[in-house]
Design an enzyme around this catalytic site. Structure first.
Site, PDB file in Angstrom:
ATOM      1  N   LYS A  22     -25.340  41.474 -35.522  1.00 50.56           N
ATOM      2  CA  LYS A  22     -25.631  40.252 -34.586  1.00 50.56           C
ATOM      3  C   LYS A  22     -24.535  39.831 -34.139  1.00 50.56           C
ATOM      4  CE  LYS A  22     -25.842  36.014 -36.212  1.00 50.56           C
ATOM      5  NZ  LYS A  22     -25.283  34.641 -35.602  1.00 50.56           N
ATOM      6  N   ASN A  23     -23.532  39.511 -34.873  1.00 52.14           N
ATOM      7  CA  ASN A  23     -22.275  38.763 -34.052  1.00 52.14           C
ATOM      8  C   ASN A  23     -21.425  39.695 -33.208  1.00 52.14           C
ATOM      9  OD1 ASN A  23     -22.537  36.297 -35.353  1.00 52.14           O
ATOM     10  ND2 ASN A  23     -21.413  36.487 -37.018  1.00 52.14           N
ATOM     11  N   ARG A  93     -23.906  29.317 -31.163  1.00 54.10           N
ATOM     12  CA  ARG A  93     -22.354  29.410 -31.054  1.00 54.10           C
ATOM     13  C   ARG A  93     -21.708  30.406 -30.340  1.00 54.10           C
ATOM     14  NH1 ARG A  93     -18.516  26.238 -32.558  1.00 54.10           N
ATOM     15  NH2 ARG A  93     -16.684  27.423 -32.988  1.00 54.10           N
ATOM     16  N   CYS A 117     -24.642  27.050 -36.226  1.00 55.50           N
ATOM     17  CA  CYS A 117     -24.869  26.327 -37.708  1.00 55.50           C
ATOM     18  C   CYS A 117     -24.089  25.352 -37.887  1.00 55.50           C
ATOM     19  CB  CYS A 117     -24.465  27.546 -38.762  1.00 55.50           C
ATOM     20  SG  CYS A 117     -25.895  28.626 -38.776  1.00 55.50           S
ATOM     21  N   ARG A 122     -16.546  22.835 -35.752  1.00 54.81           N
ATOM     22  CA  ARG A 122     -16.265  24.033 -35.581  1.00 54.81           C
ATOM     23  C   ARG A 122     -15.360  24.033 -34.036  1.00 54.81           C
ATOM     24  NH1 ARG A 122     -21.006  27.799 -36.654  1.00 54.81           N
ATOM     25  NH2 ARG A 122     -19.455  29.386 -36.471  1.00 54.81           N
ATOM     26  N   PRO A 123     -14.100  23.371 -34.298  1.00 54.98           N
ATOM     27  CA  PRO A 123     -13.356  23.341 -32.873  1.00 54.98           C
ATOM     28  C   PRO A 123     -13.360  24.747 -32.198  1.00 54.98           C
ATOM     29  CG  PRO A 123     -11.754  23.352 -34.650  1.00 54.98           C
ATOM     30  CD  PRO A 123     -13.446  23.484 -35.237  1.00 54.98           C
ATOM     31  N   ILE A 124     -13.217  24.699 -30.576  1.00 55.07           N
ATOM     32  CA  ILE A 124     -12.963  25.888 -29.940  1.00 55.07           C
ATOM     33  C   ILE A 124     -11.405  25.748 -29.392  1.00 55.07           C
ATOM     34  CG2 ILE A 124     -15.098  26.637 -29.693  1.00 55.07           C
ATOM     35  CD1 ILE A 124     -15.060  25.692 -26.856  1.00 55.07           C
ATOM     36  N   GLN A 126      -8.651  26.771 -29.808  1.00 51.97           N
ATOM     37  CA  GLN A 126      -8.011  28.081 -29.637  1.00 51.97           C
ATOM     38  C   GLN A 126      -8.436  29.023 -28.486  1.00 51.97           C
ATOM     39  OE1 GLN A 126      -4.996  28.607 -31.638  1.00 51.97           O
ATOM     40  NE2 GLN A 126      -5.532  26.477 -32.275  1.00 51.97           N
ATOM     41  N   ASP A 305     -19.713  34.216 -44.553  1.00 56.27           N
ATOM     42  CA  ASP A 305     -21.184  34.385 -44.180  1.00 56.27           C
ATOM     43  C   ASP A 305     -21.972  35.068 -45.453  1.00 56.27           C
ATOM     44  OD1 ASP A 305     -20.677  33.278 -41.852  1.00 56.27           O
ATOM     45  OD2 ASP A 305     -21.343  34.992 -40.464  1.00 56.27           O
ATOM     46  N   ILE A 327     -13.026  28.902 -45.162  1.00 57.79           N
ATOM     47  CA  ILE A 327     -13.075  28.836 -43.746  1.00 57.79           C
ATOM     48  C   ILE A 327     -13.907  27.671 -43.016  1.00 57.79           C
ATOM     49  CG2 ILE A 327     -13.833  30.385 -41.617  1.00 57.79           C
ATOM     50  CD1 ILE A 327     -12.053  31.854 -43.497  1.00 57.79           C
ATOM     51  N   ARG A 397     -32.699  33.342 -36.856  1.00 57.69           N
ATOM     52  CA  ARG A 397     -31.669  33.579 -35.664  1.00 57.69           C
ATOM     53  C   ARG A 397     -30.819  34.684 -36.108  1.00 57.69           C
ATOM     54  NH1 ARG A 397     -27.470  28.837 -36.014  1.00 57.69           N
ATOM     55  NH2 ARG A 397     -26.411  30.584 -34.959  1.00 57.69           N
TER      56      ARG A 397
HETATM   57  C1  UD1 Z   1     -17.758  33.583 -36.297  1.00 54.97           C
HETATM   58  C2  UD1 Z   1     -19.257  33.895 -36.839  1.00 54.97           C
HETATM   59  C3  UD1 Z   1     -19.489  32.994 -38.133  1.00 54.97           C
HETATM   60  C4  UD1 Z   1     -18.487  33.350 -39.106  1.00 54.97           C
HETATM   61  C5  UD1 Z   1     -17.080  33.006 -38.841  1.00 54.97           C
HETATM   62  C6  UD1 Z   1     -16.105  33.569 -39.948  1.00 54.97           C
HETATM   63  C7  UD1 Z   1     -20.295  34.179 -34.574  1.00 54.97           C
HETATM   64  C8  UD1 Z   1     -21.144  34.147 -33.656  1.00 54.97           C
HETATM   65  N1  UD1 Z   1     -20.074  33.668 -35.560  1.00 54.97           N
HETATM   66  O1  UD1 Z   1     -17.636  32.240 -36.068  1.00 54.97           O
HETATM   67  O2  UD1 Z   1     -20.963  33.781 -38.436  1.00 54.97           O
HETATM   68  O3  UD1 Z   1     -18.922  32.452 -40.220  1.00 54.97           O
HETATM   69  O4  UD1 Z   1     -16.991  33.681 -37.456  1.00 54.97           O
HETATM   70  O5  UD1 Z   1     -16.346  34.586 -40.316  1.00 54.97           O
HETATM   71  O6  UD1 Z   1     -19.413  35.405 -34.590  1.00 54.97           O
HETATM   72  N2  UD1 Z   1     -11.124  27.384 -35.622  1.00 54.97           N
HETATM   73  C9  UD1 Z   1     -10.315  26.674 -35.080  1.00 54.97           C
HETATM   74  N3  UD1 Z   1     -10.309  26.574 -33.712  1.00 54.97           N
HETATM   75  C10 UD1 Z   1     -10.891  27.427 -32.895  1.00 54.97           C
HETATM   76  C11 UD1 Z   1     -11.682  28.414 -33.270  1.00 54.97           C
HETATM   77  C12 UD1 Z   1     -11.868  28.200 -34.745  1.00 54.97           C
HETATM   78  O7  UD1 Z   1      -9.920  25.681 -35.853  1.00 54.97           O
HETATM   79  O8  UD1 Z   1     -10.612  27.410 -31.672  1.00 54.97           O
HETATM   80  C13 UD1 Z   1     -11.551  27.455 -36.929  1.00 54.97           C
HETATM   81  C14 UD1 Z   1     -12.751  27.148 -37.466  1.00 54.97           C
HETATM   82  O9  UD1 Z   1     -13.087  25.766 -37.582  1.00 54.97           O
HETATM   83  C15 UD1 Z   1     -12.881  27.969 -38.785  1.00 54.97           C
HETATM   84  C16 UD1 Z   1     -11.905  29.193 -38.445  1.00 54.97           C
HETATM   85  O10 UD1 Z   1     -11.122  28.871 -37.585  1.00 54.97           O
HETATM   86  O11 UD1 Z   1     -12.323  27.236 -39.846  1.00 54.97           O
HETATM   87  C17 UD1 Z   1     -12.611  30.488 -38.477  1.00 54.97           C
HETATM   88  O12 UD1 Z   1     -13.647  30.061 -37.249  1.00 54.97           O
HETATM   89  P1  UD1 Z   1     -13.860  31.369 -36.362  1.00 54.97           P
HETATM   90  O13 UD1 Z   1     -13.652  32.751 -36.742  1.00 54.97           O
HETATM   91  O14 UD1 Z   1     -13.772  31.097 -34.991  1.00 54.97           O
HETATM   92  O15 UD1 Z   1     -15.538  31.326 -36.531  1.00 54.97           O
HETATM   93  P2  UD1 Z   1     -16.352  31.556 -35.235  1.00 54.97           P
HETATM   94  O16 UD1 Z   1     -16.149  32.326 -34.348  1.00 54.97           O
HETATM   95  O17 UD1 Z   1     -17.068  30.216 -34.912  1.00 54.97           O
END
Ligand code: UD1
Length: 430
Positions: A22-23, A93, A117, A122-124, A126, A305, A327, A397
């Site tokens: 899925k991802n 997401r 979820c 879940r900041p973005i 980065q 996960d 995580i 999902r």
């Molecule tokens: C993806 C997966 C999710 C999985 C996760 C970790 C998808 C759609 N989802 O989520 O199922 O649980 O990888 O393997 O593929 N973080 C920041 N800033 C950012 C981005 C991330 O601080 O800009 C932090 C997050 O809060 C978290 C960590 O980095 O603590 C890892 O997150 P990330 O790998 O980005 O997870 P997702 O891509 O959201």
């Protein structure tokens, strides 16, 4: 009322076919709009998240044809806008991948802020830092992330945290940016590699995916391709733990055993036998299970996960186990539900201390999110008596035909939508 009703207690036995990841699929769908030519994607899972993604793509004029249940044909030549506000997209997401893809191809994207979820903040940041480093202006207004650029330029980006989403998104945005982009501290998950392979099959020049430094040399354009998505590591892992929790014997088929190593290792540690072949892994739980310690980590570590699924299994294993979630900060919400089934688990900040009990007992429980929901189904399958799991839309999902696949392994589980069906199930299972 969409629920699973489960009569637990029998070991799962047999073979199960694992679907596409899925991802990976979510990012590959977004990447497919980066060419005007036709892209054919095979092994596409038919789950709610991918279907929402497809719907969002269609809302801006992308043509998507399902040639069979797991194959889609995509053509994005006639896109008529770069604004994705579709109500549903906020719920997933991975909507953020449309920002990287649209920005990379059209230098402009406006996409509703991602949901997904509720497993912690879940900041973005980065992702946005990466877009900015490539020369984009990024702002947030009216619930949309707006990213635009006169032109993008290759850049050197160090990710402060290892992020799957940010790694893939920066790859998408940089794939056609003139010059070289270097992504340091990149995520190494199998689906990062799959997205890079997909883009390379479209003519991109990406090297190093699967290591912590990815190099992207910008190419002027991408072309059509035909590509099959890798098997889903987490779906496979979920069935492997289903075998363990129910003391069964399950072979997960159509998998890449290498991607399952951290999962297989933990199962062996607690007393399961693992047999690997080229594209299958068999899990036999013939002996009583023991305790272990596990900490979630980026790949190749134990996946976050899979954390609820291992915790459900350790709840039934002799001794005291410790599960540390490193995580996401809010990923133990299912513990209250599990406690109502008789589990003995104490959560202290990001650690769960689990004292194994001999059995769970059936209860009415609610899925708090996708993976925890699946884990609670495993608990129900292992439990004595009847369990109902509410809010299964979360599970749907990410798991295709979850109940049907479990039934093929001998599980007594039905998807029901009314009280009448519940009563019918109870009569049937006695
Ligand atoms: C993806 C997966 C999710 C999985 C996760 C970790 C998808 C759609 N989802 O989520 O199922 O649980 O990888 O393997 O593929 N973080 C920041 N800033 C950012 C981005 C991330 O601080 O800009 C932090 C997050 O809060 C978290 C960590 O980095 O603590 C890892 O997150 P990330 O790998 O980005 O997870 P997702 O891509 O959201």
């Amino acid at each position: 009322m969409e629920q699973y009703v489960i009569k637990g207690g029998n070991p799962l036995v047999g073979e199960v076919e694992i679907g596409g990841a899925k991802n990976a699929a979510l990012a590959i769908l977004a990447a497919a709009i980066m060419t005007d030519e036709t892209v054919i994607i095979e092994n596409m899972p038919d789950v709610r998240d991918t279907n929402v993604m497809i719907q969002a793509m269609e809302s801006i004029g992308v043509l998507v044809e399902r040639t069979d249940r797991h194959t889609v044909k995509i053509n994005a030549r006639n896109i008529h806008g770069h604004v994705i506000e579709d109500d549903y997209i906020k719920k997933i997401r991975a909507s953020y991948y449309l920002i990287g893809a649209l920005l990379g191809k059209y230098k402009n994207a406006e996409v509703a802020l991602p949901g997904g979820c509720n497993i912690g903040s879940r900041p973005i940041d980065q992702h946005l830092k990466g877009f900015r480093a490539l020369g984009a202006k990024v702002s947030i207004a009216h619930g949309l992330i707006i990213a635009e650029a006169e032109e993008l330029k290759g850049s050197h980006i160090y990710l402060d945290v290892v992020s799957v989403g940010a790694t893939i998104n920066v790859m998408l945005a940089s794939v056609m940016a003139p010059g070289t982009t270097i992504i340091e501290n990149s995520a190494k998950e199998p689906h990062v590699v799959d997205v890079a392979n997909f883009l390379n099959s479209m003519g991109a020049n990406i090297k190093g995916a699967g290591t912590d430094v990815i190099r992207v040399k910008g190419v002027p354009s991408l072309r059509g391709t035909e590509y099959a998505i890798i098997p889903d590591q987490i779906e496979a892992g979920t069935f492997m733990f289903a075998a363990a929790a129910t003391k069964g014997d399950v072979t997960v088929k159509n998998v890449i055993p290498k991607h399952l190593e951290s999962i297989s290792a933990k199962l062996m540690e607690i007393g399961c036998e693992i047999e690997e072949s080229d594209d299958a892994v068999r899990v036999v739980a013939a002996k009583p299970l023991g305790h272990t310690h596990v900490k979630t980590l980026p790949y190749p570590g134990f996946p976050t996960d899979m954390q609820p699924q291992i915790a459900v299994t350790l709840g039934l294993s002799a001794g005291t186990s410790i599960v540390t979630e490193s995580i996401f900060e809010n990923r133990f919400k299912y513990v209250d539900e599990l406690t109502r089934m008789g589990a003995n688990i104490k959560v202290e900040s990001n650690t769960a201390i689990i004292d194994g009990v001999p059995r769970y007992t059936g209860a009415s429980i609610t899925a708090p999110d996708l993976r925890a929901g699946a884990a609670l189904v495993l608990a129900g399958l292992a439990a004595e008596g009847i369990t109902t799991v509410d809010d299964i839309r979360y599970i749907e999902r990410g798991y295709e035909d979850f109940d049907a696949k479990l039934r093929l392994l001998g599980a007594q589980i039905e998807r029901i939508t009314s009280e009448r069906e519940l009563q019918k199930f109870k009569l049937k299972v006695g």
